[in-house]
Design a protein around this motif. Structure first.
Motif, PDB file in Angstrom:
ATOM      1  N   PRO A  85      -0.546   5.597   3.329  1.00  0.00           N
ATOM      2  CA  PRO A  85      -1.624   5.181   4.234  1.00  0.00           C
ATOM      3  C   PRO A  85      -1.058   4.682   5.560  1.00  0.00           C
ATOM      4  N   THR A  86      -1.846   4.851   6.622  1.00  0.00           N
ATOM      5  CA  THR A  86      -1.429   4.366   7.943  1.00  0.00           C
ATOM      6  C   THR A  86      -1.598   2.857   8.019  1.00  0.00           C
ATOM      7  N   ALA A  87      -1.038   2.268   9.070  1.00  0.00           N
ATOM      8  CA  ALA A  87      -1.160   0.823   9.259  1.00  0.00           C
ATOM      9  C   ALA A  87      -2.621   0.415   9.372  1.00  0.00           C
ATOM     10  N   THR A  88      -3.426   1.239  10.062  1.00  0.00           N
ATOM     11  CA  THR A  88      -4.856   0.940  10.211  1.00  0.00           C
ATOM     12  C   THR A  88      -5.566   0.990   8.868  1.00  0.00           C
ATOM     13  N   GLN A  89      -5.239   1.987   8.062  1.00  0.00           N
ATOM     14  CA  GLN A  89      -5.846   2.098   6.729  1.00  0.00           C
ATOM     15  C   GLN A  89      -5.481   0.911   5.855  1.00  0.00           C
ATOM     16  N   LEU A  90      -4.246   0.423   5.996  1.00  0.00           N
ATOM     17  CA  LEU A  90      -3.838  -0.737   5.213  1.00  0.00           C
ATOM     18  C   LEU A  90      -4.640  -1.969   5.599  1.00  0.00           C
ATOM     19  N   GLU A  91      -4.893  -2.120   6.901  1.00  0.00           N
ATOM     20  CA  GLU A  91      -5.661  -3.271   7.371  1.00  0.00           C
ATOM     21  C   GLU A  91      -7.112  -3.195   6.917  1.00  0.00           C
ATOM     22  N   GLU A  92      -7.637  -1.985   6.802  1.00  0.00           N
ATOM     23  CA  GLU A  92      -9.040  -1.799   6.439  1.00  0.00           C
ATOM     24  C   GLU A  92      -9.217  -1.480   4.955  1.00  0.00           C
ATOM     25  N   ARG A  93      -8.181  -1.621   4.190  1.00  0.00           N
ATOM     26  CA  ARG A  93      -8.212  -1.239   2.779  1.00  0.00           C
ATOM     27  C   ARG A  93      -9.266  -2.006   1.993  1.00  0.00           C
ATOM     28  N   VAL A  94      -9.790  -1.327   0.990  1.00  0.00           N
ATOM     29  CA  VAL A  94     -10.688  -1.969   0.042  1.00  0.00           C
ATOM     30  C   VAL A  94      -9.832  -2.485  -1.109  1.00  0.00           C
ATOM     31  N   VAL A  95      -9.926  -3.767  -1.386  1.00  0.00           N
ATOM     32  CA  VAL A  95      -9.086  -4.362  -2.423  1.00  0.00           C
ATOM     33  C   VAL A  95      -9.482  -3.795  -3.790  1.00  0.00           C
ATOM     34  N   ASP A 164       2.030  10.099 -13.313  1.00  0.00           N
ATOM     35  CA  ASP A 164       1.385   8.791 -13.481  1.00  0.00           C
ATOM     36  C   ASP A 164       1.236   8.077 -12.146  1.00  0.00           C
ATOM     37  N   SER A 165       2.269   8.151 -11.307  1.00  0.00           N
ATOM     38  CA  SER A 165       2.192   7.482  -9.999  1.00  0.00           C
ATOM     39  C   SER A 165       1.120   8.132  -9.124  1.00  0.00           C
ATOM     40  N   LEU A 166       0.996   9.454  -9.196  1.00  0.00           N
ATOM     41  CA  LEU A 166      -0.022  10.150  -8.408  1.00  0.00           C
ATOM     42  C   LEU A 166      -1.431   9.821  -8.910  1.00  0.00           C
ATOM     43  N   THR A 167      -1.579   9.703 -10.232  1.00  0.00           N
ATOM     44  CA  THR A 167      -2.874   9.309 -10.783  1.00  0.00           C
ATOM     45  C   THR A 167      -3.233   7.897 -10.336  1.00  0.00           C
ATOM     46  N   ALA A 168      -2.240   7.000 -10.364  1.00  0.00           N
ATOM     47  CA  ALA A 168      -2.475   5.624  -9.917  1.00  0.00           C
ATOM     48  C   ALA A 168      -2.899   5.591  -8.452  1.00  0.00           C
ATOM     49  N   LEU A 169      -2.266   6.409  -7.630  1.00  0.00           N
ATOM     50  CA  LEU A 169      -2.583   6.429  -6.204  1.00  0.00           C
ATOM     51  C   LEU A 169      -3.932   7.092  -5.935  1.00  0.00           C
ATOM     52  N   SER A 170      -4.375   7.975  -6.822  1.00  0.00           N
ATOM     53  CA  SER A 170      -5.708   8.556  -6.664  1.00  0.00           C
ATOM     54  C   SER A 170      -6.785   7.508  -6.939  1.00  0.00           C
ATOM     55  N   ILE A 171      -6.432   6.480  -7.717  1.00  0.00           N
ATOM     56  CA  ILE A 171      -7.361   5.384  -8.019  1.00  0.00           C
ATOM     57  C   ILE A 171      -7.275   4.295  -6.955  1.00  0.00           C
ATOM     58  N   ASP A 172      -6.057   3.917  -6.599  1.00  0.00           N
ATOM     59  CA  ASP A 172      -5.813   2.891  -5.583  1.00  0.00           C
ATOM     60  C   ASP A 172      -4.758   3.411  -4.607  1.00  0.00           C
ATOM     61  N   PRO A 173      -5.189   4.071  -3.524  1.00  0.00           N
ATOM     62  CA  PRO A 173      -4.242   4.695  -2.577  1.00  0.00           C
ATOM     63  C   PRO A 173      -3.295   3.709  -1.899  1.00  0.00           C
ATOM     64  N   TYR A 174      -3.592   2.415  -1.991  1.00  0.00           N
ATOM     65  CA  TYR A 174      -2.791   1.427  -1.277  1.00  0.00           C
ATOM     66  C   TYR A 174      -1.907   0.603  -2.211  1.00  0.00           C
ATOM     67  N   ASN A 175      -1.802   1.043  -3.452  1.00  0.00           N
ATOM     68  CA  ASN A 175      -1.030   0.267  -4.412  1.00  0.00           C
ATOM     69  C   ASN A 175       0.468   0.407  -4.130  1.00  0.00           C
ATOM     70  N   GLN A 203       8.870   1.916   3.697  1.00  0.00           N
ATOM     71  CA  GLN A 203       9.429   0.770   4.425  1.00  0.00           C
ATOM     72  C   GLN A 203       8.601   0.455   5.670  1.00  0.00           C
ATOM     73  N   ARG A 204       8.194   1.488   6.359  1.00  0.00           N
ATOM     74  CA  ARG A 204       7.454   1.292   7.603  1.00  0.00           C
ATOM     75  C   ARG A 204       6.042   0.770   7.349  1.00  0.00           C
ATOM     76  N   LYS A 205       5.343   1.362   6.432  1.00  0.00           N
ATOM     77  CA  LYS A 205       3.947   1.001   6.203  1.00  0.00           C
ATOM     78  C   LYS A 205       3.781  -0.337   5.496  1.00  0.00           C
ATOM     79  N   PHE A 206       4.713  -0.651   4.594  1.00  0.00           N
ATOM     80  CA  PHE A 206       4.582  -1.894   3.841  1.00  0.00           C
ATOM     81  C   PHE A 206       5.528  -2.986   4.353  1.00  0.00           C
TER      82      PHE A 206
END
Length: 400
Positions: A85-95, A164-175, A203-206
């Motif tokens: 996710p981009t920096a903007t998406q991280l800021e606007e993320r749904v918890v 498994d990691s891809l399935t997790a990210l399909s549920i929570d893209p910001y995990n 490293q950059r996004k997080f």
């Protein structure tokens, strides 16, 4: 999308779909090259379930795979995986709200954590899989099982961790942990170029720094070292990317000594998977979780064929002997003589002790990875001894 109605085409033959376990697309060429001591990876059996909606395949020197005949999920193609996710998406993320487990599942999850901490990675995988059967959308469980796969390191485990990691990210893209598991999986698959790319994005996004994060530092140095040595990753097998990927797999048996090794559905609702093994046993798996439930002594040498009766609780098995054996529940006190899980006689049950069961499973995985001829010769020798003197037979599937 594949439609079974396509089979009614007026053409004499028509290929509707192809199926393959995705990790084969990223294997080193020499890993599956045919040789005398390490047979090529090939299908030894395939069968439909009674509904015709699922396909079960037993792969030589490998595992057993279950496919959805009309499945949509194709073999993972790294170039088409979603980016960070981009920096903007991280800021606007749904918890993301973590899944709340019931008490039983919480206890099984904790059991998995304890197994993992004691380096019993197969037991950890089993525990997390049992939990995921009830809570398939739990990102925590998916991340935990991915890590257990990466530690267990059986054939296909690295790719299973990636899935498994891809399935997790399909549920929570910001995990954050799911993104890190993805990087770990790619590195374990030796796809270092892609792992490095996603590591830098991570490293950059997080806002992560290897200098202050020991886990990040370790994988940063490992990937960088591999790339510095000129190894960026295996050449992907493009022909597999259009194949439908597996939805479940079954591990623990040994399949590398004969050209035919069956696997079949079993139970009134096909809730079990059964197969023979080179270590003379019949294996029973839970179809949903993939966990080995029972192991029975089936032959003096090895078991190739295992066929369920169409409607009675009977199983026919055969190996290198000249007889076919028919197995059935006993009409005595089930508390003493019949295994409640499968209905077969307990006198043939090798073990229902989890520790002993996992030793057998581990040894079979070790044998399938060996490249020397000695297990083959020892197995043939023990098979001959067993035919003349059954009491003298010893399990030759143990590593020396």
């Amino acid at each position: 999308m594949l439609s079974l109605t396509d089979a009614s085409s007026s053409e004499s033959t028509k290929e509707l779909a192809r199926y393959a376990p995705g990790h084969l697309a990223y294997q080193e060429k020499e890993e599956y090259e045919e040789s005398f001591y390490n047979p090529t990876c090939s299908i030894t059996w395939c069968t439909f379930d009674p509904t015709g909606n699922f396909l079960l395949c037993n792969m030589g020197s490998e595992q057993i795979y279950l496919y959805n005949v009309e499945g949509k999920a194709k073999v993972v193609q790294l170039s088409k995986m979603s980016t960070h996710p981009t920096a903007t998406q991280l800021e606007e993320r749904v918890v993301y709200a973590p899944v709340e487990f019931d008490r039983t599942t919480s206890l099984v999850k904790e059991e998995g954590n304890q197994h993992y901490n004691h380096q019993n990675y197969n037991q950890a995988v089993n525990a997390y899989s049992r939990c995921l059967a009830k809570y398939p959308n739990s990102v925590v469980l998916l991340n935990n099982r991915a890590q257990a796969y990466l530690k267990r390191q059986w054939k296909g485990d690295q790719y299973a961790a990636l899935k498994d990691s891809l399935t997790a990210l399909s549920i929570d893209p910001y995990n954050e942990k799911a993104h890190f598991r993805q990087i770990q999986s790619l590195h374990a698959m030796k796809c270092n170029k892609e792992a490095w790319k996603r590591l830098k994005e991570f490293q950059r996004k997080f806002s992560k720094n290897p200098a202050t994060d020991s886990a990040l530092k370790t994988i940063h140095e490992s990937i960088a070292s591999a790339i510095d040595q000129g190894y960026k990753g295996p050449e992907p097998k493009q022909e597999l990317f259009g194949c439908i990927d597996y939805i479940n797999r079954y591990t623990g048996h040994c399949n590398c000594k004969t050209d035919i090794k069956e696997a079949n559905f079993f139970g009134p609702n096909q809730e079990y998977i059964i197969a023979g093994s080179d270590d003379k046993h019949i294996f029973f798996w839970d179809r949903t979780t993939g966990q080995v439930l029972r192991v029975y002594k089936g032959d003096y040498s090895l078991v190739n064929c295992v066929q369920p009766h169409p409607y009675l609780p009977l199983i026919a098995s055969s190996g290198l002997e000249k007889v076919v054996k028919l197995w059935a529940p006993q009409n005595q006190d089930p508390r003493e003589t019949v295994d409640e899980e499968t209905g077969l006689a307990r006198e043939n049950l090798l073990t229902d002790n989890e520790e002993q069961l996992n030793d057998i499973i581990r040894d079979n995985q070790i044998l399938m990875n060996r490249r020397d001829p000695f297990p083959t010769f020892a197995m043939i020798q023990n098979a001959m001894l067993g035919m003349f003197d059954p009491d003298s037979f010893q399990n030759s599937c143990n590593p020396s």
